[in-house]
Scaffold this active site. Structure first.
Site, PDB file in Angstrom:
ATOM      1  N   CYS A  34      -2.211   9.534   2.431  1.00  0.00           N
ATOM      2  CA  CYS A  34      -1.721   8.903   1.197  1.00  0.00           C
ATOM      3  C   CYS A  34      -2.614   9.246   0.011  1.00  0.00           C
ATOM      4  O   CYS A  34      -2.132   9.334  -1.111  1.00  0.00           O
ATOM      5  CB  CYS A  34      -1.624   7.398   1.372  1.00  0.00           C
ATOM      6  SG  CYS A  34      -3.174   6.651   1.873  1.00  0.00           S
ATOM      7  N   GLU A  94       0.877  -1.168   0.000  1.00  0.00           N
ATOM      8  CA  GLU A  94       0.000   0.000   0.000  1.00  0.00           C
ATOM      9  C   GLU A  94       0.917   1.221   0.000  1.00  0.00           C
ATOM     10  O   GLU A  94       1.417   1.626   1.048  1.00  0.00           O
ATOM     11  CB  GLU A  94      -0.901  -0.014   1.249  1.00  0.00           C
ATOM     12  CG  GLU A  94      -1.848  -1.205   1.311  1.00  0.00           C
ATOM     13  CD  GLU A  94      -3.063  -1.030   0.408  1.00  0.00           C
ATOM     14  OE1 GLU A  94      -3.330   0.097  -0.038  1.00  0.00           O
ATOM     15  OE2 GLU A  94      -3.742  -2.037   0.144  1.00  0.00           O
TER      16      GLU A  94
HETATM   17  P1  NAD Z   1       7.357   5.192   7.725  1.00  0.00           P
HETATM   18  O1  NAD Z   1       8.624   5.949   7.689  1.00  0.00           O
HETATM   19  O2  NAD Z   1       6.591   5.093   8.988  1.00  0.00           O
HETATM   20  O3  NAD Z   1       7.685   3.740   7.175  1.00  0.00           O
HETATM   21  C1  NAD Z   1       6.717   2.730   7.099  1.00  0.00           C
HETATM   22  C2  NAD Z   1       7.211   1.487   7.801  1.00  0.00           C
HETATM   23  O4  NAD Z   1       8.370   0.993   7.150  1.00  0.00           O
HETATM   24  C3  NAD Z   1       7.592   1.732   9.254  1.00  0.00           C
HETATM   25  O5  NAD Z   1       6.979   0.743  10.057  1.00  0.00           O
HETATM   26  C4  NAD Z   1       9.094   1.649   9.256  1.00  0.00           C
HETATM   27  O6  NAD Z   1       9.624   1.143  10.459  1.00  0.00           O
HETATM   28  C5  NAD Z   1       9.395   0.715   8.111  1.00  0.00           C
HETATM   29  N1  NAD Z   1      10.699   0.984   7.506  1.00  0.00           N
HETATM   30  C6  NAD Z   1      11.241   2.199   7.253  1.00  0.00           C
HETATM   31  N2  NAD Z   1      12.443   2.050   6.646  1.00  0.00           N
HETATM   32  C7  NAD Z   1      12.659   0.716   6.514  1.00  0.00           C
HETATM   33  C8  NAD Z   1      13.717  -0.086   5.953  1.00  0.00           C
HETATM   34  N3  NAD Z   1      14.799   0.456   5.404  1.00  0.00           N
HETATM   35  N4  NAD Z   1      13.575  -1.429   5.986  1.00  0.00           N
HETATM   36  C9  NAD Z   1      12.485  -1.995   6.528  1.00  0.00           C
HETATM   37  N5  NAD Z   1      11.461  -1.283   7.067  1.00  0.00           N
HETATM   38  C10 NAD Z   1      11.539   0.033   7.066  1.00  0.00           C
HETATM   39  O7  NAD Z   1       6.292   5.756   6.679  1.00  0.00           O
HETATM   40  P2  NAD Z   1       6.535   6.484   5.296  1.00  0.00           P
HETATM   41  O8  NAD Z   1       7.123   5.531   4.311  1.00  0.00           O
HETATM   42  O9  NAD Z   1       7.176   7.803   5.487  1.00  0.00           O
HETATM   43  O10 NAD Z   1       4.994   6.732   4.933  1.00  0.00           O
HETATM   44  C11 NAD Z   1       4.608   7.711   4.070  1.00  0.00           C
HETATM   45  C12 NAD Z   1       4.373   7.103   2.696  1.00  0.00           C
HETATM   46  O11 NAD Z   1       3.420   6.075   2.806  1.00  0.00           O
HETATM   47  C13 NAD Z   1       3.775   8.091   1.716  1.00  0.00           C
HETATM   48  O12 NAD Z   1       4.341   7.865   0.450  1.00  0.00           O
HETATM   49  C14 NAD Z   1       2.312   7.741   1.701  1.00  0.00           C
HETATM   50  O13 NAD Z   1       1.635   8.096   0.523  1.00  0.00           O
HETATM   51  C15 NAD Z   1       2.365   6.259   1.881  1.00  0.00           C
HETATM   52  N6  NAD Z   1       1.132   5.785   2.491  1.00  0.00           N
HETATM   53  C16 NAD Z   1       0.365   4.932   1.781  1.00  0.00           C
HETATM   54  C17 NAD Z   1      -0.846   4.508   2.308  1.00  0.00           C
HETATM   55  C18 NAD Z   1      -1.744   3.566   1.580  1.00  0.00           C
HETATM   56  O14 NAD Z   1      -2.656   3.049   2.217  1.00  0.00           O
HETATM   57  N7  NAD Z   1      -1.549   3.303   0.310  1.00  0.00           N
HETATM   58  C19 NAD Z   1      -1.239   4.952   3.565  1.00  0.00           C
HETATM   59  C20 NAD Z   1      -0.394   5.804   4.263  1.00  0.00           C
HETATM   60  C21 NAD Z   1       0.798   6.213   3.721  1.00  0.00           C
END
Ligand code: NAD
Length: 477
Positions: A262, A228
């Site tokens: 998102c 997602e």
């Molecule tokens: P985040 O930084 O919280 O990361 C998400 C998860 O990935 C966390 O649990 C984190 O611990 C893990 N993570 C981070 N780096 C990692 C790595 N190198 N290896 C393994 N795991 C790792 O969240 P984010 O990515 O900043 O979220 C924002 C993004 O998510 C935006 O692009 C947004 O559009 C997207 N998003 C999508 C949805 C959807 O439902 N499609 C919903 C919310 C957010």
């Protein structure tokens, strides 16, 4: 197989999980799964009911955590994180018994008498990795779907929303079967340790770069993945649009959670004839919602941390746009004003990446094809929003573009229709959940053909193949 009972303390693994701990945790959960009790309707309904209770009884704690992490207004935290999740849980509770029933299929006469069933069986041990922007909803809604499908689950909340992560780690084990659900807090090392394990499904929500890391780790074990992801979700305001309605709904979709959604309206393409009216309507929406000083409004959220506030500040580098409203960024105070930009050029920094903040670039167009071509040049968006009074325009946009989901004369609300799958396409991700789609995602559709044991076998396909047999079989097979 032995049944493993974890205490609530063990089920919340705390902050340090090494690969060895992760392996032990997965083994413990796998033993619970193998014992079979998560397969029953009773157990699944019990877990869903407990989740529903948790969202009500722990409302204050969770809303306080969301305020700490994101400066959310209590009502917004309740509506977007708690209630939206409770609605998902209720939908699963309502339909689960029906969805779990075997679906009888037609049997070709060659295999009659016989009975063909499609049976939804759980996958096993599931990992849910959540992001920080809706840290309750985006962890609990997939968890609910995975439990409804009869799986055991490890939840990894985002370390970027630490207060909510800690609240969930504390609360969840008090409500759910602790031998079937565990919370692992932590960041990259902990998630990396988890990703080394063999899972039966991983649902990851977050950005595309980490999505690729998750998919690569899962591929080593042939684990199916739901990604997602995000991206730039555009809005089109066509020449025949209701401008006031469009401005109001776009303002909701852009400024909710300070733009950290998102499926936020990332930028707007407005027909040139409506541009002035639309910009004026957007300015008026901002002051209606947040007054003349949005910083003082209790209803306008903050950016998750100063790193992200700085990232948004960098996007507002003064090139390729004119500020119509807002524009202030206080990195230390994690504040970005509700901002509208006009005359935005397509190579401005704000057009190069998902904004994920309360900044709305507005571009104009004369011909709808210009817009659909521009959309098709970029990654396939998670959502596409169109404001128009014309069915023809709707059909044209549907036929010439692709996106995870779409709303006509609205934005974001398609997520709240449980019968619609929520998920991306292309760079915005793959797989889906919400409602029945979550149950399907976390189930295996097992194909079962039953034939009676008393049949006299007529082995039409078995050798030897004399001419008469081949001729007869060609007629019926
Ligand atoms: P985040 O930084 O919280 O990361 C998400 C998860 O990935 C966390 O649990 C984190 O611990 C893990 N993570 C981070 N780096 C990692 C790595 N190198 N290896 C393994 N795991 C790792 O969240 P984010 O990515 O900043 O979220 C924002 C993004 O998510 C935006 O692009 C947004 O559009 C997207 N998003 C999508 C949805 C959807 O439902 N499609 C919903 C919310 C957010």
């Amino acid at each position: 197989m032995s049944q493993v009972d974890l205490t609530p303390e063990q089920a919340s693994e705390g902050s340090a999980v090494s690969p060895v701990d992760a392996a032990q945790l997965v083994a413990r959960l796998r033993a619970t799964y193998a014992a079979g009790r998560t397969r029953t309707l009773g157990w699944r309904q019990q877990q869903l009911a407990a989740l529903g209770r948790m969202l009500v009884e722990r409302e204050d704690e969770l809303i306080e955590a969301l305020r700490e992490d994101l400066g959310r207004a209590p009502f917004e935290a309740w509506a977007a994180d708690l209630r939206a999740t409770a609605r998902e849980v209720e939908d699963l509770q309502r339909h689960l018994a029906t969805w779990m029933k075997p679906h009888r299929q037609k049997v070709p006469w060659l295999f009659r008498p016989g009975r063909a069933d499609l049976i939804h069986e759980p996958l096993g041990v599931v990992l849910v990795i959540a992001p920080w922007n809706y840290p309750v909803q985006l962890l609990i809604a997939p968890l609910a779907a995975a439990l409804a499908a009869g799986n055991v689950v490890v939840c990894k909340p985002s370390e970027v929303a630490p207060a909510t992560s800690a609240a969930i780690a504390r609360i969840l084990p008090l409500y759910l079967d602790p031998s079937a659900v565990a919370v692992v807090e932590g960041g990259i090392p902990e998630t990396t340790a988890l990703l080394e394990q063999r899972w039966d499904h991983i649902l990851y929500t977050g950005n595309g770069s980490v999505g690729r890391i998750v998919a690569a780790a899962a591929a080593k074990h042939l684990t199916p993945v739901t990604l997602e992801l995000g991206g730039k979700s555009p809005v089109i305001v066509a020449r025949d649009a209701n401008v006031k309605l469009a401005a109001s709904r776009i303002a909701f979709a852009k400024f909710l959670n300070a733009g950290q959604t998102c499926v936020a309206a990332d930028h707007v393409w407005v027909h040139a004839d409506l541009a002035e009216k639309f910009l004026a309507a957007m300015r008026s929406e901002i002051s209606k919602r947040y007054g003349s000083n949005p910083r003082a409004s209790k209803d306008f959220g903050r950016i998750i941390n100063s790193r992200h506030a700085q990232r948004i500040k960098d996007l507002l580098d003064g090139r390729g746009y004119e500020v119509v409203a807002g524009g202030e960024v206080d990195v230390k105070g994690k504040y970005v004003a509700p901002t509208v930009l006009r005359d935005v050029s397509r190579d401005a920094a704000v057009m190069n990446e998902e904004i994920f903040g309360p900044v709305l670039p507005v571009l104009t167009f004369e011909d709808l094809d210009e817009v659909t071509d521009a959309i098709n040049e970029g990654d396939k968006p998670l959502a596409l929003y169109l404001f128009t009074a014309s069915d023809h325009t709707v059909e044209q946009v549907l036929a010439t573009t692709s996106s995870g989901g779409m709303c006509v004369n609205d934005a974001i609300s398609h997520l709240l229709v449980p019968a619609l799958p929520f998920g991306g396409v292309g760079d915005s991700g793959y797989g889906a959940y919400h409602g029945r789609w979550g149950f399907e995602t976390f189930s295996h559709r097992r194909a079962v053909l039953r034939r009676p044991s008393w049949l006299v076998d007529a082995p039409m396909l078995n050798p030897p193949y004399p001419r008469w047999k081949a001729r007869l079989t060609r007629k019926v097979f």
